[in-house]
Write a protein that holds these residues in place. Sequence first.
Motif, PDB file in Angstrom:
ATOM      1  N   ASN A 149      49.299  30.172   0.348  1.00 18.01           N
ATOM      2  CA  ASN A 149      49.156  31.605   0.614  1.00 18.01           C
ATOM      3  C   ASN A 149      50.387  32.137   1.338  1.00 18.01           C
ATOM      4  O   ASN A 149      51.352  31.419   1.592  1.00 18.01           O
ATOM      5  CB  ASN A 149      47.850  31.912   1.355  1.00 18.01           C
ATOM      6  CG  ASN A 149      47.856  31.466   2.798  1.00 18.01           C
ATOM      7  OD1 ASN A 149      48.854  30.987   3.333  1.00 18.01           O
ATOM      8  ND2 ASN A 149      46.720  31.623   3.462  1.00 18.01           N
ATOM      9  N   SER A 150      50.372  33.417   1.684  1.00 17.84           N
ATOM     10  CA  SER A 150      51.574  34.072   2.198  1.00 17.84           C
ATOM     11  C   SER A 150      52.011  33.550   3.558  1.00 17.84           C
ATOM     12  O   SER A 150      53.130  33.805   3.983  1.00 17.84           O
ATOM     13  CB  SER A 150      51.355  35.593   2.283  1.00 17.84           C
ATOM     14  OG  SER A 150      50.374  35.890   3.263  1.00 17.84           O
ATOM     15  N   ALA A 194      39.425  37.335   2.634  1.00 21.09           N
ATOM     16  CA  ALA A 194      40.634  38.099   2.955  1.00 21.09           C
ATOM     17  C   ALA A 194      41.644  37.216   3.669  1.00 21.09           C
ATOM     18  O   ALA A 194      42.840  37.242   3.369  1.00 21.09           O
ATOM     19  CB  ALA A 194      40.286  39.308   3.821  1.00 21.09           C
ATOM     20  N   GLU A 203      43.121  34.751   1.384  1.00 24.07           N
ATOM     21  CA  GLU A 203      43.814  35.462   0.302  1.00 24.07           C
ATOM     22  C   GLU A 203      43.293  35.026  -1.066  1.00 24.07           C
ATOM     23  O   GLU A 203      44.055  34.816  -2.004  1.00 24.07           O
ATOM     24  CB  GLU A 203      45.330  35.256   0.422  1.00 24.07           C
ATOM     25  CG  GLU A 203      45.877  35.790   1.744  1.00 24.07           C
ATOM     26  CD  GLU A 203      47.327  35.428   1.998  1.00 24.07           C
ATOM     27  OE1 GLU A 203      47.987  34.890   1.088  1.00 24.07           O
ATOM     28  OE2 GLU A 203      47.794  35.677   3.125  1.00 24.07           O
ATOM     29  N   LYS A 223      41.792  36.288  -4.085  1.00 18.92           N
ATOM     30  CA  LYS A 223      41.893  37.680  -4.486  1.00 18.92           C
ATOM     31  C   LYS A 223      40.790  38.184  -5.407  1.00 18.92           C
ATOM     32  O   LYS A 223      40.579  39.373  -5.499  1.00 18.92           O
ATOM     33  CB  LYS A 223      43.270  37.897  -5.126  1.00 18.92           C
ATOM     34  CG  LYS A 223      44.413  37.588  -4.174  1.00 18.92           C
ATOM     35  CD  LYS A 223      45.753  37.727  -4.858  1.00 18.92           C
ATOM     36  CE  LYS A 223      46.002  36.540  -5.753  1.00 18.92           C
ATOM     37  NZ  LYS A 223      47.314  36.607  -6.399  1.00 18.92           N
ATOM     38  N   VAL A 226      42.437  43.728   1.170  1.00 14.71           N
ATOM     39  CA  VAL A 226      43.168  42.799   2.020  1.00 14.71           C
ATOM     40  C   VAL A 226      44.280  43.573   2.678  1.00 14.71           C
ATOM     41  O   VAL A 226      44.806  44.513   2.104  1.00 14.71           O
ATOM     42  CB  VAL A 226      43.773  41.654   1.175  1.00 14.71           C
ATOM     43  CG1 VAL A 226      44.535  40.695   2.066  1.00 14.71           C
ATOM     44  CG2 VAL A 226      42.679  40.922   0.434  1.00 14.71           C
ATOM     45  N   LYS A 232      46.245  39.507   7.705  1.00 15.12           N
ATOM     46  CA  LYS A 232      46.413  38.138   7.284  1.00 15.12           C
ATOM     47  C   LYS A 232      46.672  37.232   8.475  1.00 15.12           C
ATOM     48  O   LYS A 232      46.421  36.055   8.441  1.00 15.12           O
ATOM     49  CB  LYS A 232      47.572  38.023   6.292  1.00 15.12           C
ATOM     50  CG  LYS A 232      47.244  38.611   4.950  1.00 15.12           C
ATOM     51  CD  LYS A 232      48.463  38.593   4.081  1.00 15.12           C
ATOM     52  CE  LYS A 232      48.247  39.495   2.884  1.00 15.12           C
ATOM     53  NZ  LYS A 232      49.487  39.744   2.189  1.00 15.12           N
ATOM     54  N   PHE A 245      49.639  39.556  -6.546  1.00 19.13           N
ATOM     55  CA  PHE A 245      49.012  39.344  -5.246  1.00 19.13           C
ATOM     56  C   PHE A 245      48.609  40.656  -4.569  1.00 19.13           C
ATOM     57  O   PHE A 245      47.515  40.777  -4.035  1.00 19.13           O
ATOM     58  CB  PHE A 245      49.962  38.562  -4.335  1.00 19.13           C
ATOM     59  CG  PHE A 245      49.343  38.255  -2.996  1.00 19.13           C
ATOM     60  CD1 PHE A 245      48.448  37.213  -2.867  1.00 19.13           C
ATOM     61  CD2 PHE A 245      49.632  39.018  -1.880  1.00 19.13           C
ATOM     62  CE1 PHE A 245      47.852  36.942  -1.652  1.00 19.13           C
ATOM     63  CE2 PHE A 245      49.044  38.751  -0.656  1.00 19.13           C
ATOM     64  CZ  PHE A 245      48.153  37.707  -0.553  1.00 19.13           C
ATOM     65  N   TYR A 246      49.506  41.624  -4.567  1.00 12.52           N
ATOM     66  CA  TYR A 246      49.256  42.848  -3.804  1.00 12.52           C
ATOM     67  C   TYR A 246      48.633  43.972  -4.626  1.00 12.52           C
ATOM     68  O   TYR A 246      47.960  44.838  -4.067  1.00 12.52           O
ATOM     69  CB  TYR A 246      50.554  43.360  -3.180  1.00 12.52           C
ATOM     70  CG  TYR A 246      51.040  42.527  -2.024  1.00 12.52           C
ATOM     71  CD1 TYR A 246      50.513  42.705  -0.751  1.00 12.52           C
ATOM     72  CD2 TYR A 246      52.003  41.547  -2.207  1.00 12.52           C
ATOM     73  CE1 TYR A 246      50.942  41.932   0.314  1.00 12.52           C
ATOM     74  CE2 TYR A 246      52.441  40.773  -1.144  1.00 12.52           C
ATOM     75  CZ  TYR A 246      51.913  40.961   0.110  1.00 12.52           C
ATOM     76  OH  TYR A 246      52.334  40.196   1.166  1.00 12.52           O
TER      77      TYR A 246
END
Length: 936
Positions: free
Chosen positions: A33-34, A282, A285, A287, A300, A305, A470-471
């Motif tokens: 994840n990020s 969330a 992540e 999705k 999210v 995050k 992702f976003y």
Amino acid sequence: MLTPETDKKLFLIDAYAIIFRAFFAFAKNPRINSKGLNTSAAFGFTNSLIDVLKKEKPTHIAVVFDPPGGSVTRKEAFEKYKANRNETPEGILTNIGPIKKIVEAFNIPIIEVEGYEADDVIGTLSKIAEKKGYTTYMVTPDKDYGQLVTEKSLMYKPGRGGEPAQVWGPKEICAKFELDSVNQVIDYLGLMGDASDNIPGMPGIGPKTASKLLKEFGTMENIFANTDQLKGKQKEVFETQQELGLLSKELATIITDVQVDFNEDLLEHNEPDPDKIREIFAELEFKGFTQRILGEELVVTAANKVNEHGQLDLFGTNDAEQVEVKPAELAEFKTFETEKTNYQLVQSADERKELIQLLLQQKEVCFDTETTSLDALHADLVGMSFAFKAHEAFYVPVPKDFNEAKSLVNEFRPFFESAEILKIAHNIKYDLKVLRRYDVRVAYPLFDTMIAHYLISPESKQGMDFLAEFYLQYKPISIETLIGKKGKNQGNMGDLAPEEISDYACEDADITWQLKQIFAPEIEKEHLKSLFYDMEMPLVEILADMEREGIAIDSDFLKNYSGRLGEQLVQLEAGIKEMAGIDFNVDSPKQLGDVLFEHMKISSKAKKTKTGQYATSEDVLHSLANTHPIIPKILEYREYKKLKSTYVDPLPAMKDPVDGRIHTQFMQTVTATGRLSSNNPNLQNIPIRTEAGREIRKSFVARNEDYTLLAADYSQIELRIIAALSEDKNMVAAFQSGEDIHATTASKVYGVALNEVTREQRSAAKAVNFGIIYGQSAFGLAQNLGISRTEAKQIIDSYFEQYATIKSYMDGAIAQAREKGYVETIFKRRRYLPDINSANAVVRGFAERNAINAPIQGSAADVIKLAMVAVYREMKKAGVKSRLILQVHDELVFDIHKEETDQMKVLIKEAMESAVNLIVPMKAEMETGTNWLEAH
């Protein structure tokens, strides 16, 4: 309300069996994840859980975990039970807590019984459930569960890779193991053994033989009673290893009388808790899972995050302002086909004029270029796209004729050169270089979404397609649908009609525009704003210019050097074989290992690789350098071989066909520390510590006889940084007074006057000064200096007595990382360290070393970037002919016009030394020369 008893369906999930399978299913392409957390295990487990809930609709359900310490009963029976198992991967350990949170969010009970493994608990529950009229499904891929299967207790193996789940009853189990009865499964497992659990089994008995014997004799005990019917080695094994066989059968037997409550009310399936589901998904992540469970899109936020300490916020402690992001899983991505967009193809002169007027009325506009290749220096423009509203964009095709294309691009000059309009792009440096071919220089202000996201999440992927998925829960049009897959038959954009490109190009600009709206509020945060606007974005234009300039190279020198290296390699190879007393392939690690450790026996403690051959890597050979003269020869041979193949031979072929110069590409979004990296070629890794490596720098020369090269770098930058970070008064005072820091350190460590410090003492102090930054131990220092470990420890202890604040800083950096989950440079660049609290000592130790040196390395990287901005700005003001052409670590290289030498020396020194204001002075040193080595 419950269904009739005959319809009661109990699903018992073996947590670790599913978790391990999920983790290793993603082994080649883990889900990160990020914030750098490997979520493969949690993702795979959740996917299997949701499939069970959605497709099987259980009336009752539980998730069963192994307890800490595993099975007490089996370990009592056999001390070595599971002794061969590798340590549980870190990616699983870090997922257990979140997985339990997921299970709790689904309102599913977690069952864990001390001393008993999950299969024992599930076996016991399945027997109780069968008596109560349930059909039980044991959710696991583990073959051992076959022994528990009846008509009412079934194995349920979750599907993966699109395949459906498999349900195995007695018929399927017997077919799988080629047995007559499920009752024989325990005998089958006992005969075969299990390497992963360290169950020995009967020597030499595999699955086919086990099935054959059980079909003939029925049970293991019957085989032991009829060994006279066996022959040869098999007969001997069953006559002499009965105790081993019976022990193996005992270990393979799943216990079915564990003391565990069967609470039907607790096991009854309930609806999940929506708030808990949103929260945990969330933070991990995930999705699309919320859509599948709650039928709603998950909101999210970039802010939520991590909590205010930069840690994964799995417990909802972050109340930061939110930025709306709506991600989804692959099956639920929006696409161009599903969305309503207003993408316009702009072809006529009147349409272009109208578009330009629209652009000039905007405060910010996203643009993108479509080109014939990825080589920005020579790529031809195919078209340009623009967006300033979500789901709306314009595509302007460009003529193939270069002069006509240049004329068209020139129409957009008022937009590109406007200082009032923010120009947005993803990887904007590429577009700047392309447009420079058409004599258009894109003016500030600029906003690069790739760089923005790199600062927000430095260890994440930065590609536009990934960020869109992702976003924005959006899967962009694949370029392969336009020009085909990579390979010799791949086309390019120049082969397509404008109508074929338009939607793809418009989509790129539209997506980038939408990403900017998400990232911009994050960039405004205190720790990111200055980094982005004052450092990284100004650097884009500088790097674009440096890449366009390139550096001249002396191909004849490299050709001659290649010949010399070739001769030395032949001599070294012959010498190595002579020392070994045997002919072998020096380039073969396997043959080299056999020669060194079996034929020559130079070490009795030789390490082996996972494949079983002797380890002969660089670090292994360096540790053996003093054991035999052959080792330094091998290391020298390898160095020359690598230099020749990596740099000396390839560099001439990398010269640009037009200007004959080398044009490396500098990358801002690769390293976690913030350092620039380069490729095609990678100039950051040209060796400088050895004479052979330094020779390569001779090939980099001034552009012509009117120019000379100048190399400038900061003196002892990392030591000055650690002095500034730690504010150690002794080290700060040494730098402020201009003393030789290594001699000063030696004076303090050895307790001698500054003028009495010996060369050896200064050298040792220098090794400690730099080694401390990288967490060097007494063992490492001893190896480095060729002294005893005791002496090395005394030097380090004395060092920390004299520079006590540095030790406090190092301890504080680790403590801060443990508390906040990250460390920061002087300029607030963050390095997230998710493993800082790892249970694995090796993994944790690596994170702790990063906690110490990341702020130092990162601050040094930030300083050199600010120096580049300062120098470049002054050079533009002065209007000089000289050019900044390279940045390598802490060094800047310039093509200096000879008439400007004195002017540039003053300009560079003043700009570099005033670029940052720390409690210790920054000192820039420089030299000039006809080639890079001379200048360095």
